[in-house]
Write a protein that holds these residues in place. Structure first.
Motif, mmCIF file in Angstrom:
data_model
loop_
_atom_site.group_PDB
_atom_site.id
_atom_site.type_symbol
_atom_site.label_atom_id
_atom_site.label_comp_id
_atom_site.label_asym_id
_atom_site.label_seq_id
_atom_site.Cartn_x
_atom_site.Cartn_y
_atom_site.Cartn_z
ATOM 1 N N PHE A 55 0.688 -1.234 -0.101
ATOM 2 C CA PHE A 55 -0.059 0.036 -0.057
ATOM 3 C C PHE A 55 0.513 1.220 0.010
ATOM 4 N N PHE A 56 2.143 1.125 0.018
ATOM 5 C CA PHE A 56 3.000 2.381 -0.317
ATOM 6 C C PHE A 56 4.125 1.803 -1.134
ATOM 7 N N PRO A 57 3.832 1.609 -2.385
ATOM 8 C CA PRO A 57 4.815 1.162 -3.298
ATOM 9 C C PRO A 57 6.029 2.201 -3.451
ATOM 10 N N PRO A 58 7.184 1.600 -3.935
ATOM 11 C CA PRO A 58 8.417 2.473 -4.238
ATOM 12 C C PRO A 58 8.173 3.786 -5.120
ATOM 13 N N SER A 59 7.242 3.806 -5.901
ATOM 14 C CA SER A 59 6.978 5.134 -6.828
ATOM 15 C C SER A 59 6.242 6.144 -5.742
ATOM 16 N N LYS A 60 5.664 5.906 -4.778
ATOM 17 C CA LYS A 60 5.174 6.861 -3.997
ATOM 18 C C LYS A 60 6.241 7.167 -3.020
ATOM 19 N N THR A 61 7.205 6.494 -2.657
ATOM 20 C CA THR A 61 8.403 6.971 -1.849
ATOM 21 C C THR A 61 8.945 7.771 -2.741
ATOM 22 N N THR A 62 9.240 7.703 -3.986
ATOM 23 C CA THR A 62 10.014 8.443 -4.867
ATOM 24 C C THR A 62 9.472 9.754 -5.084
ATOM 25 N N TYR A 63 8.075 9.787 -5.230
ATOM 26 C CA TYR A 63 7.390 11.148 -5.368
ATOM 27 C C TYR A 63 7.475 12.112 -3.978
ATOM 28 N N LEU A 64 7.508 11.359 -2.958
ATOM 29 C CA LEU A 64 7.299 12.179 -1.807
ATOM 30 C C LEU A 64 8.988 12.827 -1.405
ATOM 31 N N ARG A 65 9.799 11.952 -1.896
ATOM 32 C CA ARG A 65 11.109 12.468 -1.398
ATOM 33 C C ARG A 65 11.275 13.586 -2.319
ATOM 34 N N ASN A 66 10.730 13.571 -3.558
ATOM 35 C CA ASN A 66 10.960 14.590 -4.560
ATOM 36 C C ASN A 66 10.273 15.940 -4.253
ATOM 37 N N GLU A 67 9.004 15.515 -3.630
ATOM 38 C CA GLU A 67 8.383 16.607 -2.834
ATOM 39 C C GLU A 67 8.757 17.497 -1.702
ATOM 40 N N ILE A 68 9.677 16.571 -0.889
ATOM 41 C CA ILE A 68 10.434 17.216 0.099
ATOM 42 C C ILE A 68 11.825 17.923 -0.153
ATOM 43 N N THR A 69 12.438 17.626 -1.192
ATOM 44 C CA THR A 69 13.643 18.180 -1.739
ATOM 45 C C THR A 69 13.282 19.322 -2.383
ATOM 46 N N THR A 70 12.361 19.399 -3.012
ATOM 47 C CA THR A 70 11.842 20.574 -3.862
ATOM 48 C C THR A 70 10.756 21.549 -3.213
ATOM 49 N N PHE A 71 10.706 21.239 -1.813
ATOM 50 C CA PHE A 71 9.739 22.120 -0.987
ATOM 51 C C PHE A 71 10.082 23.406 -1.060
ATOM 52 N N TYR A 72 9.036 24.322 -1.271
ATOM 53 C CA TYR A 72 9.150 25.901 -1.082
ATOM 54 C C TYR A 72 7.840 26.424 -0.594
ATOM 55 N N GLN A 73 8.160 27.422 0.237
ATOM 56 C CA GLN A 73 7.038 28.207 0.819
ATOM 57 C C GLN A 73 6.034 28.897 -0.295
ATOM 58 N N LYS A 74 4.864 28.560 -0.040
ATOM 59 C CA LYS A 74 3.810 29.289 -1.174
ATOM 60 C C LYS A 74 3.688 30.732 -0.941
ATOM 61 N N PRO A 75 3.386 31.646 -1.773
ATOM 62 C CA PRO A 75 3.496 33.104 -1.791
ATOM 63 C C PRO A 75 2.310 33.316 -0.763
ATOM 64 N N ASN A 76 1.380 32.932 -0.726
ATOM 65 C CA ASN A 76 0.302 33.353 0.479
ATOM 66 C C ASN A 76 0.270 32.380 1.926
ATOM 67 N N SER A 102 2.104 35.010 10.664
ATOM 68 C CA SER A 102 3.459 35.496 10.468
ATOM 69 C C SER A 102 3.336 36.787 9.919
ATOM 70 N N ARG A 103 4.394 37.624 10.385
ATOM 71 C CA ARG A 103 4.302 38.957 9.371
ATOM 72 C C ARG A 103 4.921 38.928 8.209
ATOM 73 N N SER A 104 5.136 37.832 7.774
ATOM 74 C CA SER A 104 5.756 37.709 6.452
ATOM 75 C C SER A 104 4.919 37.315 5.182
ATOM 76 N N ARG A 105 3.450 37.220 5.652
ATOM 77 C CA ARG A 105 2.556 37.052 4.731
ATOM 78 C C ARG A 105 2.696 38.009 3.623
ATOM 79 N N PRO A 106 2.762 37.732 2.357
ATOM 80 C CA PRO A 106 2.655 38.822 1.275
ATOM 81 C C PRO A 106 1.558 39.750 1.262
#
Length: 293
Positions: free
Chosen positions: A116-137, A209-213
């Motif tokens: 129920f958690f195949p390797p393809s899902k692990t690869t996807y989530l690892r990529n989401e973590i590596t390329t994580f960024y704070q959204k504008p709002n 946060s005071r940094s909300r755009p």
């Protein structure tokens, strides 16, 4: 050796091969039984194959840790109870596993996660973590909670604590990076990982946060992006007409008061200030000062 069974007997369904996939070691303890309340608790959060399997295992481990027997290993209790926690697609998966193919709790966890958690899902989530960024709002707290959610969804991501903090820090906008540097008394990355984590957790407790755009102060002073020039012009005209009506009414009252006063005691008007046309408040009309000669 000759088979002396009749054809009718040969066509009957076999009576063997119905063993479960999970093999539970023999339990020789006296007076041992699974209580119905414990089974009900396990069944209160059944896994159907659509939820997060890691969350299901966390819940299952927490429930089974509440039941202990001095003569029965906890892993044996888990093997007995786990089938009760499955339903739907997940139950079908376990039923299709070969008989006596799961001998230990570790075997069961490994097969369950891989199903129920195949390797393809692990690869996807690892990529989401590596390329994580704070959204504008997104506030600092929202970004941190979302980042921790990705880590929790993939507990076998393999990223060290240093890698996690470095990734999150570099994903933030300039204001939030400056805030972390200020809280660290310099460069945030100069801190030890545990100290950095404590700083982030402390800052994340500030919900807004005071940094909300989209700063609320800017939004109140600036016209709405959805308002067209024609709408603004119409609103200004309405406001002007309303202020003019208020001024006319107020001046009529003043003129009447002056006339009545002059009829009895001659007086001169010393000063009358103008009405504020931006707010239309009647409080901003100066009091008419009448001096007796």
């Amino acid at each position: 050796m000759a088979d002396n069974r009749t054809m009718a007997q040969m066509l009957q369904a076999p009576i063997e091969g119905y063993e479960d996939a999970i093999v539970v070691p023999p339990i020789n303890a006296n007076n041992f039984e699974l209580k119905q309340p414990l089974i009900n608790l396990v069944q209160s959060n059944k896994f159907t194959g659509r939820q997060d399997p890691h969350n299901h295992l966390r819940f299952f481990n927490k429930v089974t840790s509440t039941f202990r027997h001095p003569e029965v290993p906890n892993t044996s209790i888990k093997l007995l109870l786990f089938p009760f926690s499955l339903d739907g697609e997940a139950r079908d998966w376990l039923d299709k596993e070969p008989p006596r193919s799961i001998l230990t709790w570790d075997d069961l966890v490994l097969k369950f996660i891989n199903q129920f958690f195949p390797p393809s899902k692990t690869t996807y989530l690892r990529n989401e973590i590596t390329t994580f960024y704070q959204k504008p709002n997104e506030t600092f707290n929202e970004a941190w909670e979302r980042f921790k959610g990705l880590l929790r969804q993939c507990p076998h991501h393999g990223f060290s604590e240093l890698h996690q903090l470095d990734t999150f820090y570099n994903s933030l906008n300039t204001n939030d990076q400056d805030a972390l540097d200020s809280a660290a008394g310099g460069n945030f990355l100069d801190k030890m990982p545990r100290e950095g984590l404590a700083i982030i957790e402390s800052k994340s407790k500030v919900r807004y946060s005071r940094s909300r755009p989209n700063d609320s102060r800017a939004s109140t002073n600036a016209p709405s992006s959805t308002s067209s020039p024609s709408n603004n012009s119409f609103e200004i005209q309405q406001m002007a007409a309303l202020l003019e009506d208020k001024m006319n009414i107020r001046m009529s009252r003043l003129e009447k008061a002056i006339s009545e006063k002059n009829a009895t005691t001659p007086a001169t008007v010393k000063a009358v200030e103008e009405v504020c046309v931006t707010c239309g408040s009647e409080d901003q009309i100066s009091t008419l000062i009448l001096n007796k000669e």
